[in-house]
Structures are given as C-alpha cells and as structure tokens.
Design a protein around this motif. Structure first.
Motif, PDB file in Angstrom:
ATOM      1  N   ALA A 174       0.879  -1.047  -0.634  1.00 57.80           N
ATOM      2  CA  ALA A 174      -0.699  -0.424  -0.022  1.00 57.80           C
ATOM      3  C   ALA A 174       1.025   0.735  -0.032  1.00 57.80           C
ATOM      4  O   ALA A 174       0.763   2.343  -0.949  1.00 57.80           O
ATOM      5  CB  ALA A 174      -0.853   0.129   1.297  1.00 57.80           C
ATOM      6  N   ARG A 177       1.932   1.786  -3.644  1.00 57.29           N
ATOM      7  CA  ARG A 177       1.868   2.016  -4.235  1.00 57.29           C
ATOM      8  C   ARG A 177       1.246   3.589  -4.407  1.00 57.29           C
ATOM      9  O   ARG A 177       0.856   4.712  -5.178  1.00 57.29           O
ATOM     10  CB  ARG A 177       0.083   1.784  -4.386  1.00 57.29           C
ATOM     11  CG  ARG A 177       0.151   0.303  -4.793  1.00 57.29           C
ATOM     12  CD  ARG A 177      -1.238   0.043  -5.371  1.00 57.29           C
ATOM     13  NE  ARG A 177      -2.968  -0.346  -4.391  1.00 57.29           N
ATOM     14  CZ  ARG A 177      -3.446  -1.185  -4.656  1.00 57.29           C
ATOM     15  NH1 ARG A 177      -3.381  -1.599  -6.212  1.00 57.29           N
ATOM     16  NH2 ARG A 177      -4.172  -0.713  -4.179  1.00 57.29           N
ATOM     17  N   LYS A 178       0.749   4.040  -2.378  1.00 56.86           N
ATOM     18  CA  LYS A 178       0.909   5.806  -2.848  1.00 56.86           C
ATOM     19  C   LYS A 178       1.863   6.506  -3.245  1.00 56.86           C
ATOM     20  O   LYS A 178       1.780   7.837  -3.559  1.00 56.86           O
ATOM     21  CB  LYS A 178       0.360   6.268  -0.885  1.00 56.86           C
ATOM     22  CG  LYS A 178      -0.852   5.362  -0.497  1.00 56.86           C
ATOM     23  CD  LYS A 178      -1.290   6.679   0.973  1.00 56.86           C
ATOM     24  CE  LYS A 178      -2.545   6.231   1.196  1.00 56.86           C
ATOM     25  NZ  LYS A 178      -2.246   5.144   2.346  1.00 56.86           N
ATOM     26  N   PRO A 181       1.961   6.848  -7.775  1.00 55.67           N
ATOM     27  CA  PRO A 181       0.258   6.662  -8.827  1.00 55.67           C
ATOM     28  C   PRO A 181       0.650   6.273  -9.779  1.00 55.67           C
ATOM     29  O   PRO A 181       1.239   6.666 -10.236  1.00 55.67           O
ATOM     30  CB  PRO A 181       0.046   8.215  -7.935  1.00 55.67           C
ATOM     31  CG  PRO A 181       1.048   9.023  -8.141  1.00 55.67           C
ATOM     32  CD  PRO A 181       2.648   7.514  -7.264  1.00 55.67           C
ATOM     33  N   GLY A 182      -0.680   5.577 -10.414  1.00 55.96           N
ATOM     34  CA  GLY A 182      -0.808   5.181 -11.397  1.00 55.96           C
ATOM     35  C   GLY A 182       0.063   4.229 -11.660  1.00 55.96           C
ATOM     36  O   GLY A 182      -0.251   3.556 -12.910  1.00 55.96           O
ATOM     37  N   GLU A 526      -5.861  -3.967 -10.619  1.00 56.96           N
ATOM     38  CA  GLU A 526      -5.351  -3.513  -9.751  1.00 56.96           C
ATOM     39  C   GLU A 526      -6.370  -3.333  -7.978  1.00 56.96           C
ATOM     40  O   GLU A 526      -6.300  -2.887  -7.237  1.00 56.96           O
ATOM     41  CB  GLU A 526      -4.828  -2.231  -9.258  1.00 56.96           C
ATOM     42  CG  GLU A 526      -3.649  -2.235 -10.643  1.00 56.96           C
ATOM     43  CD  GLU A 526      -2.074  -2.786  -9.517  1.00 56.96           C
ATOM     44  OE1 GLU A 526      -2.103  -2.595  -8.474  1.00 56.96           O
ATOM     45  OE2 GLU A 526      -1.479  -3.585 -10.684  1.00 56.96           O
ATOM     46  N   ARG A 527      -7.781  -3.880  -8.416  1.00 54.24           N
ATOM     47  CA  ARG A 527      -9.000  -3.658  -7.600  1.00 54.24           C
ATOM     48  C   ARG A 527      -8.788  -4.430  -6.875  1.00 54.24           C
ATOM     49  O   ARG A 527      -9.507  -5.440  -6.762  1.00 54.24           O
ATOM     50  CB  ARG A 527      -9.683  -3.420  -9.021  1.00 54.24           C
ATOM     51  CG  ARG A 527     -10.125  -2.008  -9.910  1.00 54.24           C
ATOM     52  CD  ARG A 527     -10.280  -0.615  -8.584  1.00 54.24           C
ATOM     53  NE  ARG A 527     -11.231  -0.799  -7.837  1.00 54.24           N
ATOM     54  CZ  ARG A 527     -12.251  -0.167  -8.083  1.00 54.24           C
ATOM     55  NH1 ARG A 527     -12.851   0.268  -8.961  1.00 54.24           N
ATOM     56  NH2 ARG A 527     -13.289   0.348  -7.338  1.00 54.24           N
ATOM     57  N   TRP A 528      -8.057  -4.423  -5.991  1.00 56.21           N
ATOM     58  CA  TRP A 528      -7.791  -6.141  -5.162  1.00 56.21           C
ATOM     59  C   TRP A 528      -9.067  -6.322  -4.159  1.00 56.21           C
ATOM     60  O   TRP A 528      -9.161  -7.083  -4.160  1.00 56.21           O
ATOM     61  CB  TRP A 528      -6.493  -5.893  -4.083  1.00 56.21           C
ATOM     62  CG  TRP A 528      -5.820  -6.412  -4.823  1.00 56.21           C
ATOM     63  CD1 TRP A 528      -4.868  -5.633  -5.629  1.00 56.21           C
ATOM     64  CD2 TRP A 528      -5.174  -7.819  -5.124  1.00 56.21           C
ATOM     65  NE1 TRP A 528      -3.108  -7.065  -5.979  1.00 56.21           N
ATOM     66  CE2 TRP A 528      -4.224  -8.254  -6.198  1.00 56.21           C
ATOM     67  CE3 TRP A 528      -5.227  -8.588  -4.818  1.00 56.21           C
ATOM     68  CZ2 TRP A 528      -3.321  -9.106  -6.420  1.00 56.21           C
ATOM     69  CZ3 TRP A 528      -4.723 -10.285  -5.399  1.00 56.21           C
ATOM     70  CH2 TRP A 528      -3.946 -10.220  -5.780  1.00 56.21           C
TER      71      TRP A 528
END
Ligand code: HEM
Ligand SMILES: [Cu+2]
Lengths: 564, 186
Positions: A174, A177-178, A181-182, A526-528
């Motif tokens: 996480a 990912r922050k 971005p993208g 990526e929509r876990w």
C-alpha cells in the motif's frame, strides 16, 4: 508524469536505484536468510522422519516405543506442510517485495521478525506434546481425535505469526502504491499480494476451528461438531496447498523466463491467472471431503465443479510456459517443430529444477482430477495413492521449484555467487530427487490402488494375502525414500554453502521483463478490494449450504478421543 | 461489442433449458442466488445491443441512470419475496415473467445505468441492497413458519444465511471503497 517530486519521493527514488545496483539491504537479507534457514532445516529433519516412515512401511525398521510411527508422521506433516512451506514462501516473497518495491519499510521488517518468532514459538509449543506422545493427531488434527491443548495453542501462535507477515506485506504494498500513483504493482509483488491475501483469508476458518477445539480439548465444553471442524480445516488446508502452488507459479512466470534469457508472458493474462486463483481457491476444500457423510450429493457435485474450475488457470499456465520456452528458444536460433528445445539451458540448475517441477505437474494434475471425481475418489480415498499424489505435487512440483529458486535467491541475499561446482551438485541433486520421487510416488500410487491404507504403520494384518501382496511396492517406496534422503542432504549442503561459504560477489534477482510491443495492462487489475469481495461471495456460495445443514441438523457432538 | 450481446443471449438460452432450470430451481438458494443473478447478468451482457438499437430511448428516458436503476431495484425487490418464487414454480406465466423481467427489465437497465451513475448513487444503491439483504436474511432465518410451499424450512434458513453472507461481502466492499481513495493511486 507528475512534475513535483517531494523530498521523501526523492530519497525513495534514490533508494530504489541503490537497491537495483547494490542488491538487497543487509537487514532485508538477514530476514530472508533466517526464514530460508528454518525452511531448509525443516526439510532436513522432515526428510529424515520421512525416511524412517518409508523404511517402516517396507517392514525394514521397527520404530521404538518412545518415538512411534504416528508421532513421526505428525511431525513429518507439520514440518514439511507448515514449517517448510510457510517459511520458504515468506522468505522468498519478502525478498521479492524488498527487491521490487525498493526495500522493506522498517515497520514491516519488524512485523516480519515478530511473525518469525511467533511461528517458532508456536512450533515449539506444538512439538513438545508430539514428543510426549500427547498429540499424535497428524497435521490435520481432525476431531474427534484430541491432542493436548498445548498443541492447539501452538497452532494459534503459528497462525498469528503468519498474519503478522501478511499484514506487513499489505502495508508495504500500500505504501508503495501511494508513492507510485498510476503504476502497476510490480508483478512479483502482485503475486506476493495474492499469496498473502490467501494466507490471511484461508487461515481464518482454521483459526475459528482451533478456537472451538481449545475449550473442548481442555474439557470446558463436552462435545464438538465434527463435520463443521473438518470443513473449516479443509477450507484452510486446501487453500494452503494452492498457496504453495501459487508461490511456485510465480517463479515459473516471472523468474524462469529471465533465467533462460527470454521475456515473460503477457502481463495482463498473468495477472488474470493470479486473480482467478485468488477468487476461486478457498472453495476447493470440499474435494477433501468427498467421502464425508452429511454432505448431500448435489452439493458434492457442485464442489467437484468448483475444484475443477482451478484447472482453467492451470491450463493457461501450462500453455504460457511452453509459449515462453518456444519463443525464447526460437529467438536463440532453435529450429523445427520440437527441435527448439535444444536451445534451452539444460545445464543450469536454476532452470532444470523448476522445469522438471513443471513437467511433474502434468501427471500430478491428472491424478488430482482423478481424485476429484466422485466415483474414483471412492477407490483411492485414504489409500497410499493420495500420499503419492501430494508427494508429486508438493514434494516435486512445489519443492523442486523452491530448490531451483534457492540457487539464485540464497546467493542474492548472502551476496555470494553460484559456483559451477554447486551448480553441478544442483544438477545431480535434481536428477536424484526426480528419480527418487518417481520411484517413491509411483510405488505409493500403485500400492494405493491395491488398497494399502495411508497413515498406518507396517502391518501384514495376520499375514493376509492381500496385505502381503503390497510388500514389493512398499520396498520400492523405501528405495525411493532413501534416494530422496540423499537428495535432501545434497540440497541442504548446497543451501548452507551458498549462504556462508561460496565466493563473494553480486548475484542478480532475476525478474523478466514483458515483451516490448505489449499493450499496457488495464487499471482494473489493481482492484484488490473487488477481488476479495468476489472471493467472499464465492466462499459464501460454497459454504453456506453445507454449514447451515451441519449446524441446524447437527447430530450429537463428539467427546474428545485419544485413539493412540 | 456485439459479441457480448450474443454471449448474453446464449447464457439466457442455457438457463432456459429445462434440465438447467429444474436443477437450479430444485434448491431454494440456487434458485434465488444463482439462477436469478445469472439471468440479470445475461441481461447485462445484452445491454449494448439495445443501446445501439434504441439510442434515443435510453438517452431520453435514462439520462442520468436513476430511472433505470429504480426499475432494476423494483424488479429485484419483487423477486426477493418468497411468494413470487413460489408462484414461479407453480404458474407458468410467472415463470415466463421471471425469464423476461430479470434479463430485460433488470439486467439491461442496470447495464445502461451503472456507468451513468455518480459515485453517490452507486454507493447509495449498494447500501440500499445491503440493508435489504440483511432484512431478508433476518426474515428467512428467523421466520417461525415455512414461507414457501415448495421449499423446506432448512432451505429457507440456508437462503437467509446466503443473504447475510452476501450483505457481509457488500459491507466489506463499502468499507474498502470508503477507506481507499482511488484518486491517490491514479
Ligand atoms: C525424504 C523425503 C520424503 C520421504 C521419504 C517421505 C515419505 C513419506 C511417507 C512414507 C509418508 C507416510 C505415508 C503414510 O503412512 O500415510 C509421508 C507422508 C507425508 N509426507 Fe512425505 N516424504 C518425503 C518428503 C516429503 C516432502 C518434501 C513433503 C512436502 C513438502 C512431504 C509431505 C508429506 C505429507 C504432508 C505427508 C502426510 C502426513 C499425514 O498423512 O499426516 N513429504 N511421507
Ligand atoms: Cu485440495
């Protein structure tokens, strides 16, 4: 691209680069080294116990009263199924997270260490009653067999330790990912996320089971619902199987193409395979309960369907692997319909071991389909066939992939190199292991078809003719087991040589790139959260019907039994 | 795009085959939680056929997606009642209505509306269905009587837990989308 990079962003970019150039940080390396050391010590001890079992089954060795067959079997199962696979998976993926995400966060590293010691502590707690012959319940610990409560308390600590590592991984991903971005999560970390999602959600049912067993083992409650306990166990047990499998698959997709000098298969399809395995996994548990009473036929039928659904991503994997091999070999000038295979690096243990592992998955998968079929399961259930099956899947497909990984991962974390000598040792080890496992698991499959039961120490059943007819096969089982023990010794030697004695140097972490002309992977992969929700819905679909039936129509519960 | 319409239509045909329909309808929970959602999904797939065919109709009547989603919700609520399931099994006309209403009056409007809805409406819809499912779960589990002539009480309880577990999954999703700010990751 974003224009403004904040201060922390800058240091992070620097760290990422440093990581690529100088290899893993010492602290992250130490973590992985510790996890892998435990894993390979587990295989050393577990292999030794396996050999004792094999010799006993062949009638060549009588185990002493203070260490009987069922104690040995419980320890063998626990060491190899829980310790080896959990420690290897975590050590490998934490190195992967560290490599692809620019180092572990200090907080995450600490969590992984806490997890490490919790697991060790839990394991020690579980082993004490086994040694005292108070917990010969096998690694499946099905009620109504009841072990000393200490055994279950140990299991609780193991589960908590695994959760620590799972949450550590989530936090690290996480945070990456922050900071990015993208961008897509790097593929190896994508696999790691999947594995830790499964580890976490898959161990919730077993945690519930253990929490209902503990008061019963202490005698605070009198009875337990056996069917519910078994079902909760296999929701976990089957998921665990697929966690090892997914770990091995990650190396097949990501690492092996790099080792043979190629590029990996389509990124989008790879991610779809991962997502499919995550969503469809937990519900497969029922194929371990095809013989269980109390589950109605239509429900069993539905579950055969759910189990076989896993075959789809597996077939995709098989296709993908051979596509990558052929493409790479042809690029290197390989010719002919099948002649291209000569261009693959057969002399490189980092390729040979995982390759044989993949090939073994073909008969192993076929055997799995046999067992999932209602009628055929009646023939092989609880026979040595099943033991042959999981030595092929786990002992060969998964463990040989782990071995193949160890020949670059350990030099990578110990900042040493794989020498030609150790490579050669590895090749010989691979061949010995292959022959040993073919003999042992072949004998197990066959003698299982002839009716020899699993989980039973040697017996001729008063010289019953059928039982005597098993002897030649059981003798082969012992020969295969002996070869495997030689393989274990060579492998453990190679591991500790690479960890402490091989020449210093830089070893790369081999992560393959995608093909240059590949279309960008869509964002939805990526929509876990969404995948997890789909998984929960599917678990609901699979488990609501039988669980409600078990609980609402429950027979009287069972008191604890000590059957040994 | 046409391909998805064809596969939606094939799915609908497959679900209409008597052995498939009989199997799914023989168990209460697969009737409501498998056959009915699959019918809606077949409609979802067919949505773009109708969108291409009647673009004006959809843009005039379903500009912001809300009318479509209302229709969807009404149809879904109608089919969550024990009474309607029972009737579908006994009256052929009601059974036929099920196979028409769920794909074409629920699936198609859902397919047309969902992309048009603002995130407020999307979440409102999920929250609405979560509450509805909890209520239905409660009804089916703790109802003192048998609600359907065609299904046993044990099946009714099972369906109730099916509703509760689906509601649980939606709660997980809501929590996830509440805490995750997707814009941070784009
Ligand atoms: C030296 C190598 C090995 C030998 C000789 C060996 C041998 C055996 C034998 C004879 C059994 C007992 C069959 C029975 O009575 O039911 C057994 C069980 C088992 N083995 Fe192995 N094995 C070896 C390696 C492995 C490996 C590498 C794994 C997994 C990573 C593994 C996992 C298991 C499991 C899960 C069981 C079942 C335990 C149970 O039924 O509770 N073994 N093994
Ligand atoms: Cu399984």
């Amino acid at each position: 691209m974003e224009t403004v990079i904040k201060q922390s962003g800058k240091t992070q970019v620097f760290k990422d680069k440093a990581n690529k150039v100088m290899g893993i940080s010492l602290e992250d390396a130490k973590l992985t080294k510790s996890y892998l050391s435990v894993a390979f010590l587990a295989i050393l001890l577990g292999g030794l116990l396996g050999l004792l079992q094999g010799l006993n089954r062949a009638g060549m060795l009588e185990l002493p009263a203070w260490l009987n067959y069922y104690q040995v079997l419980t320890a063998h199962g626990l060491l190899l199924v829980v310790v080896l696979s959990a420690f290897f998976t975590i050590g490998y993926f934490y190195a992967g997270l560290s490599h692809t995400l620019g180092g572990l966060l200090p907080k995450v590293r600490k969590m992984a260490w806490i997890g490490f010691w919790m697991k060790i502590f839990g394991f020690v707690l579980a082993v004490i009653p086994i040694l005292m012959n108070e917990a010969s319940v096998m690694y499946t610990f099905y009620p109504p067999m009841a072990a000393s409560p200490i055994f279950y308390i140990g299991l609780v600590f193991i589960v908590l330790g695994v959760w620590m590592c799972a949450f550590g991984a989530f936090i690290n991903v996480a945070s990456w990912r922050k900071r990015n971005p993208g961008k897509h999560i790097p593929i190896l970390s994508f696999f790691a996320t999947a594995v830790f999602v499964l580890l976490f959600f898959g161990s919730i049912p077993v945690a519930i089971e253990v929490f209902t067993i503990i008061p019963w083992a202490f005698g605070w409650v009198e009875t337990i619902n056996v069917m519910v306990a078994r079902t909760l166990f296999w929701a976990f047990g089957h998921t665990l199987v697929n966690i090892w499998y997914l770990t091995a698959v990650s190396a097949w997709y990501v690492i092996v193409p790099k080792i043979i000098g190629g590029r990996r298969w389509n990124d989008l399809l790879t991610r779809i395979v991962v997502i499919a395995l995550v969503i469809m996994n937990i519900t497969g548990g029922f194929h371990h309960q095809i013989i269980d009473p109390g589950i109605s036929e239509p429900v069993k039928y539905m579950h055969v369907f759910m189990s076989l659904a896993i075959g789809f991503p597996s077939l995709m994997t098989a296709y993908a692997m051979f596509a990558v091999f052929e493409r790479t070999a042809r690029k290197k000038g390989g010719r002919g319909l099948v002649g291209w295979y000569k261009k693959l690096p057969w002399g490189d243990v980092r390729f040979l071991a995982p390759f044989i592992a993949m090939a073994a998955f073909i008969p192993a998968g076929a055997g799995g389909i046999v067992q999932s079929t209602n009628q055929l399961n009646q023939v092989v259930h609880n026979t040595m066939w099943v033991v042959g099956h999981f030595h092929l899947t786990l002992g060969m497909s998964v463990v040989m992939t782990f071995f193949g990984i160890s020949y670059w991962l350990i030099p990578y974390v110990s900042k040493r190199v794989l020498t030609p000598q150790i490579n050669k040792l590895g090749i010989i080890q691979t061949i010995i292991w292959t022959i040993g496992m073919i003999i042992m698991s072949g004998a197990m499959h066959w003698v299982g078809l002839l009716g020899s039961p699993r989980r039973t120490s040697y017996s001729t059943y008063f010289d019953n003719a059928t039982a005597l007819s098993w002897d030649p096969y059981l003798f082969f089982l012992a020969i295969g087991g002996t070869l495997l023990m030689i393989g274990v010794l060579m492998q453990v030697y190679a591991v500790f040589n690479l960890m402490f004695f091989a020449p210093k140097g830089n070893t790369e972490f081999p992560v393959a790139e995608v093909e240059e002309d590949e279309a960008p992977t869509p964002r939805w992969t990526e929509r876990w959260g969404l995948w997890i929700v789909c998984m929960i819905v599917l678990v609901g679909m699979a488990y609501v019907i039988p669980l409600v039936d078990f609980i609402v129509n429950a027979p009287p519960g069972s008191p604890p039994y000590k059957t040994w | 795009m046409m391909k998805s319409s064809v596969s939606g239509f094939l799915l609908l045909l497959a679900l209409m085959l008597p052995p498939v329909a009989n199997l799914l309808e023989s168990i209460m929970i697969t009737h409501m939680h498998m056959q009915m959602p699959l019918l809606v999904i077949s409609g979802l797939f067919m949505a773009n056929f109708f969108q291409n065919r009647f673009p004006d109709f959809f843009s005039n009547w379903n500009e912001n997606g809300v009318p479509g989603i209302l229709l969807f919700s009404i149809i879904m609520m109608y089919w969550s009642l024990p009474r309607t399931m029972d009737e579908a099994l006994t009256l052929t006309s009601v059974e036929a209505f099920k196979f028409i209403s769920l794909p074409f009056l629920a699936g198609v409007p859902l397919g047309d509306s969902w992309p048009k809805l603002s995130s407020f409406w999307k979440h409102a819809l999920i929250i609405f269905f979560t509450i509805l499912f909890l209520a239905l779960g409660w009804l089916y589990i703790w109802s003192p009587v048998q609600l359907c002539n065609n299904y046993l009480v044990i099946e009714q309880i099972t369906l109730g837990w099916g509703f509760i577990s689906t509601a649980f999954a939606m709660v997980v999703y809501l929590i996830y989308s509440y805490f995750m700010d997707f814009s941070k990751y784009e």
